[in-house]
Motif scaffolding. Structure first.
Motif, PDB file in Angstrom:
ATOM      1  N   ILE A  38       0.845  -1.200   0.000  1.00  0.00           N
ATOM      2  CA  ILE A  38       0.000   0.000   0.000  1.00  0.00           C
ATOM      3  C   ILE A  38       0.879   1.249   0.000  1.00  0.00           C
ATOM      4  CG2 ILE A  38      -1.624   1.361   1.381  1.00  0.00           C
ATOM      5  CD1 ILE A  38      -2.872  -1.402   2.204  1.00  0.00           C
ATOM      6  N   TYR A  39       1.896   1.261   0.848  1.00  0.00           N
ATOM      7  CA  TYR A  39       2.798   2.426   0.877  1.00  0.00           C
ATOM      8  C   TYR A  39       3.577   2.545  -0.436  1.00  0.00           C
ATOM      9  CZ  TYR A  39       1.795   3.701   5.665  1.00  0.00           C
ATOM     10  OH  TYR A  39       1.165   4.131   6.796  1.00  0.00           O
ATOM     11  N   ASP A  40       3.932   1.427  -1.050  1.00  0.00           N
ATOM     12  CA  ASP A  40       4.591   1.474  -2.362  1.00  0.00           C
ATOM     13  C   ASP A  40       3.668   2.082  -3.416  1.00  0.00           C
ATOM     14  OD1 ASP A  40       7.047   0.482  -1.642  1.00  0.00           O
ATOM     15  OD2 ASP A  40       6.657  -1.563  -2.331  1.00  0.00           O
ATOM     16  N   ARG A  41       2.386   1.765  -3.356  1.00  0.00           N
ATOM     17  CA  ARG A  41       1.426   2.321  -4.315  1.00  0.00           C
ATOM     18  C   ARG A  41       1.329   3.837  -4.193  1.00  0.00           C
ATOM     19  NH1 ARG A  41      -2.282  -1.667  -6.823  1.00  0.00           N
ATOM     20  NH2 ARG A  41      -0.873  -3.449  -6.878  1.00  0.00           N
ATOM     21  N   MET A  42       1.626   4.363  -3.002  1.00  0.00           N
ATOM     22  CA  MET A  42       1.542   5.810  -2.767  1.00  0.00           C
ATOM     23  C   MET A  42       2.857   6.538  -3.017  1.00  0.00           C
ATOM     24  SD  MET A  42      -0.885   6.020   0.638  1.00  0.00           S
ATOM     25  CE  MET A  42       0.429   5.572   1.734  1.00  0.00           C
ATOM     26  N   LYS A  45       8.447   7.222  -5.988  1.00  0.00           N
ATOM     27  CA  LYS A  45       9.767   6.672  -6.271  1.00  0.00           C
ATOM     28  C   LYS A  45       9.757   5.145  -6.366  1.00  0.00           C
ATOM     29  CE  LYS A  45      12.157  10.510  -4.119  1.00  0.00           C
ATOM     30  NZ  LYS A  45      13.053  10.933  -3.052  1.00  0.00           N
ATOM     31  N   SER A  46       8.658   4.511  -6.024  1.00  0.00           N
ATOM     32  CA  SER A  46       8.555   3.057  -6.045  1.00  0.00           C
ATOM     33  C   SER A  46       8.188   2.559  -7.442  1.00  0.00           C
ATOM     34  CB  SER A  46       7.486   2.590  -5.059  1.00  0.00           C
ATOM     35  OG  SER A  46       7.200   1.223  -5.229  1.00  0.00           O
ATOM     36  N   LYS A  47       8.685   1.390  -7.803  1.00  0.00           N
ATOM     37  CA  LYS A  47       8.305   0.807  -9.091  1.00  0.00           C
ATOM     38  C   LYS A  47       6.854   0.317  -9.066  1.00  0.00           C
ATOM     39  CE  LYS A  47      10.320  -3.694  -8.003  1.00  0.00           C
ATOM     40  NZ  LYS A  47      11.309  -4.677  -8.395  1.00  0.00           N
TER      41      LYS A  47
END
Length: 87
Positions: A38-42, A45-47
């Motif tokens: 969930i934090y990656d979706r926000m 800078k995340s792939k």
């Protein structure tokens, strides 16, 4: 495909309470994604960044939540996108 536990979202009258605020634990359970995903979706800078993922609301110094209606709309958009790809 996302799995939705709809019984947790239905009000006593049988409708959805779209203005309800849900916290991370309920969001994670609802969309079957882990906290880190969930934090990656926000995170831009995340792939795994998803610009269409609903923005959280700041509830206090260190608390955030999401409007249930925003999450349900996001899920519907994903489902319609997946349907259009498979056809």
């Amino acid at each position: 495909m996302l799995k939705i536990k709809e019984d947790a979202l239905v009000t006593e009258r049988g409708g959805f309470c779209s203005d309800r605020i849900i916290r991370l634990k309920e969001l994670s359970h609802l969309i079957a994604l882990s906290r880190s995903t969930i934090y990656d979706r926000m995170n831009p800078k995340s792939k795994r960044y998803d610009p269409s993922f609903p923005k959280p609301l700041k509830l206090g110094e260190s608390a955030i939540g999401w409007q249930l209606g925003d999450i349900m709309s996001w899920i519907k958009n994903l489902q319609s996108f997946n349907t259009s790809i498979s056809n």
